[in-house]
Structures are given as C-alpha cells and as structure tokens.
Write a protein that holds these residues in place. Structure first.
Motif, PDB file in Angstrom:
ATOM      1  N   CYS A  13       0.829  -1.200   0.000  1.00 56.72           N
ATOM      2  CA  CYS A  13       0.000   0.000   0.000  1.00 56.72           C
ATOM      3  C   CYS A  13       0.871   1.260   0.000  1.00 56.72           C
ATOM      4  O   CYS A  13       0.607   2.208  -0.748  1.00 56.72           O
ATOM      5  CB  CYS A  13      -0.928   0.003   1.205  1.00 56.72           C
ATOM      6  SG  CYS A  13      -2.068   1.389   1.208  1.00 56.72           S
ATOM      7  N   ASP A  24      -4.673   9.309  -2.338  1.00 52.71           N
ATOM      8  CA  ASP A  24      -5.963   8.712  -2.684  1.00 52.71           C
ATOM      9  C   ASP A  24      -5.802   7.318  -3.295  1.00 52.71           C
ATOM     10  O   ASP A  24      -6.770   6.581  -3.403  1.00 52.71           O
ATOM     11  CB  ASP A  24      -6.729   9.608  -3.659  1.00 52.71           C
ATOM     12  CG  ASP A  24      -7.156  10.912  -3.004  1.00 52.71           C
ATOM     13  OD1 ASP A  24      -7.309  10.930  -1.765  1.00 52.71           O
ATOM     14  OD2 ASP A  24      -7.318  11.912  -3.723  1.00 52.71           O
ATOM     15  N   CYS A  26      -4.173   4.972  -1.957  1.00 52.15           N
ATOM     16  CA  CYS A  26      -3.945   4.051  -0.847  1.00 52.15           C
ATOM     17  C   CYS A  26      -5.154   3.146  -0.646  1.00 52.15           C
ATOM     18  O   CYS A  26      -6.282   3.627  -0.543  1.00 52.15           O
ATOM     19  CB  CYS A  26      -3.668   4.857   0.421  1.00 52.15           C
ATOM     20  SG  CYS A  26      -3.278   3.849   1.832  1.00 52.15           S
ATOM     21  N   SER A  27      -4.927   1.830  -0.600  1.00 55.19           N
ATOM     22  CA  SER A  27      -6.023   0.876  -0.434  1.00 55.19           C
ATOM     23  C   SER A  27      -6.374   0.642   1.037  1.00 55.19           C
ATOM     24  O   SER A  27      -7.290  -0.093   1.333  1.00 55.19           O
ATOM     25  CB  SER A  27      -5.681  -0.445  -1.112  1.00 55.19           C
ATOM     26  OG  SER A  27      -4.490  -0.966  -0.561  1.00 55.19           O
ATOM     27  N   SER A  28      -5.657   1.279   1.939  1.00 57.19           N
ATOM     28  CA  SER A  28      -5.920   1.130   3.366  1.00 57.19           C
ATOM     29  C   SER A  28      -6.484   2.432   3.929  1.00 57.19           C
ATOM     30  O   SER A  28      -5.824   3.470   3.895  1.00 57.19           O
ATOM     31  CB  SER A  28      -4.618   0.778   4.100  1.00 57.19           C
ATOM     32  OG  SER A  28      -4.764   0.976   5.488  1.00 57.19           O
ATOM     33  N   GLU A  29      -7.683   2.351   4.458  1.00 53.92           N
ATOM     34  CA  GLU A  29      -8.295   3.534   5.078  1.00 53.92           C
ATOM     35  C   GLU A  29      -7.477   3.986   6.291  1.00 53.92           C
ATOM     36  O   GLU A  29      -7.332   5.174   6.532  1.00 53.92           O
ATOM     37  CB  GLU A  29      -9.739   3.236   5.494  1.00 53.92           C
ATOM     38  CG  GLU A  29     -10.683   3.073   4.327  1.00 53.92           C
ATOM     39  CD  GLU A  29     -10.882   4.354   3.540  1.00 53.92           C
ATOM     40  OE1 GLU A  29     -10.949   5.436   4.146  1.00 53.92           O
ATOM     41  OE2 GLU A  29     -10.956   4.260   2.302  1.00 53.92           O
ATOM     42  N   LEU A  32      -4.345   5.769   5.106  1.00 56.81           N
ATOM     43  CA  LEU A  32      -4.744   7.055   4.554  1.00 56.81           C
ATOM     44  C   LEU A  32      -4.992   8.055   5.687  1.00 56.81           C
ATOM     45  O   LEU A  32      -4.554   9.211   5.619  1.00 56.81           O
ATOM     46  CB  LEU A  32      -5.991   6.905   3.688  1.00 56.81           C
ATOM     47  CG  LEU A  32      -6.466   8.149   2.950  1.00 56.81           C
ATOM     48  CD1 LEU A  32      -5.367   8.717   2.064  1.00 56.81           C
ATOM     49  CD2 LEU A  32      -7.698   7.820   2.126  1.00 56.81           C
ATOM     50  N   HIS A  33      -5.646   7.607   6.749  1.00 60.65           N
ATOM     51  CA  HIS A  33      -5.894   8.473   7.905  1.00 60.65           C
ATOM     52  C   HIS A  33      -4.574   8.899   8.562  1.00 60.65           C
ATOM     53  O   HIS A  33      -4.411  10.066   8.939  1.00 60.65           O
ATOM     54  CB  HIS A  33      -6.787   7.766   8.920  1.00 60.65           C
ATOM     55  CG  HIS A  33      -7.063   8.565  10.139  1.00 60.65           C
ATOM     56  ND1 HIS A  33      -7.897   9.659  10.148  1.00 60.65           N
ATOM     57  CD2 HIS A  33      -6.582   8.453  11.393  1.00 60.65           C
ATOM     58  CE1 HIS A  33      -7.921  10.181  11.362  1.00 60.65           C
ATOM     59  NE2 HIS A  33      -7.126   9.462  12.134  1.00 60.65           N
ATOM     60  N   GLU A  83      -7.425  -3.348  10.798  1.00 65.10           N
ATOM     61  CA  GLU A  83      -7.995  -3.271   9.452  1.00 65.10           C
ATOM     62  C   GLU A  83      -7.667  -4.533   8.651  1.00 65.10           C
ATOM     63  O   GLU A  83      -8.537  -5.112   7.989  1.00 65.10           O
ATOM     64  CB  GLU A  83      -7.480  -2.033   8.732  1.00 65.10           C
ATOM     65  CG  GLU A  83      -8.074  -1.856   7.352  1.00 65.10           C
ATOM     66  CD  GLU A  83      -7.571  -0.620   6.636  1.00 65.10           C
ATOM     67  OE1 GLU A  83      -8.355  -0.048   5.871  1.00 65.10           O
ATOM     68  OE2 GLU A  83      -6.389  -0.239   6.825  1.00 65.10           O
ATOM     69  N   THR A  87     -10.338  -7.466   6.987  1.00 68.95           N
ATOM     70  CA  THR A  87     -10.578  -7.413   5.548  1.00 68.95           C
ATOM     71  C   THR A  87     -11.492  -8.557   5.141  1.00 68.95           C
ATOM     72  O   THR A  87     -11.385  -9.668   5.652  1.00 68.95           O
ATOM     73  CB  THR A  87      -9.271  -7.497   4.733  1.00 68.95           C
ATOM     74  OG1 THR A  87      -8.586  -8.692   5.082  1.00 68.95           O
ATOM     75  CG2 THR A  87      -8.384  -6.290   4.947  1.00 68.95           C
TER      76      THR A  87
END
Length: 132
Positions: A13, A24, A26-29, A32-33, A83, A87
């Motif tokens: 990621c 944007d 990034c596949s990981s919320e 991203l946070h 997370e 998944t």
C-alpha cells in the motif's frame, strides 16, 4: 490470531501510494488516515515508523528498526493490524477463520510474537478474538 502477511500488505500500500504520489491511491483507510494526520500536524514520526516496520528498512537517521521504531509506530500499527484482520477478502486467513466461527475481534496485541520471522511477516502483531 496470527497476521501473516501484514507487513507485505502495508508495504504494498505504501509503495502504491508513493509511486502514484497520491494518497488517494492508498487501499488502506487506516494508512490514509495516518497520512492525513501527518499532513495536518507536520509530524511524520508515526508514518515513518510504520513504513520501517513494514519494509524492515530503518527510518531516516536510524541504523536499525528497533524498540523506538516499534514504540513510535505502535498506535498506527495496531490500527493497521485491525484493518488487516477485518478485511473481507481473507488476507488474514486465521482471523477470517475465527470470524467465520463467530469470533469477535477484541484487541491487537502489539509485539505478541517477537520471533525474527514473525516480526518480518506481521511486525509482531496478533489479534485477540472473543467467542461467546
């Protein structure tokens, strides 16, 4: 539950995001946070620690991925581990099995397994499930 592959998932990621130079992508919320928080505060400590844990490459100005790196990245790594464990595509196979059997994820155990191989695979993190 073991989280084999967590480091590869986070590393992939990070590399995707850095290659695209766009958060944007990034596949990981959770990641991203973390990146958004870094941009707000100007403090890259957590992000750099997470990157070092995932890749095994020491942070800038450090010679090893050591105790300080795991301490600085703990909160973010635990969030990423949660997370990953949740998944829906079954990346964390053991966690997916426990969820299918009715297990409820209760918490992440930071550095639960400190063996060299497991640190390389999951940064030492494991998740705990509760069964009713």
């Amino acid at each position: 539950a073991a989280l084999y592959g967590l480091c590869d998932w986070v590393s992939t990621c990070i590399h995707e995001m850095e290659r695209e130079r766009n958060a944007d992508q990034c596949s990981s919320e959770a990641l991203l946070h973390i990146i958004q928080e870094q941009e707000k505060t100007g403090d890259s400590t957590t992000y750099e620690a997470i990157k070092a844990i995932a890749t095994g490459i020491p942070r800038p100005g450090h010679s090893v991925v050591g105790v300080g790196t795991f301490r600085d990245g703990q909160k973010g790594w635990e969030t990423l581990a949660t997370e990953y464990a949740m998944t829906q595509d079954g990346l964390a196979q053991e966690a997916a099995l426990y969820r299918m059997c009715g297990g409820e994820l209760t918490n992440v155990e930071h550095l639960a397994d400190r063996s060299e191989d497991y640190i390389r695979s999951a940064g030492g993190a494991m998740v705990r499930f509760y069964f009713l």
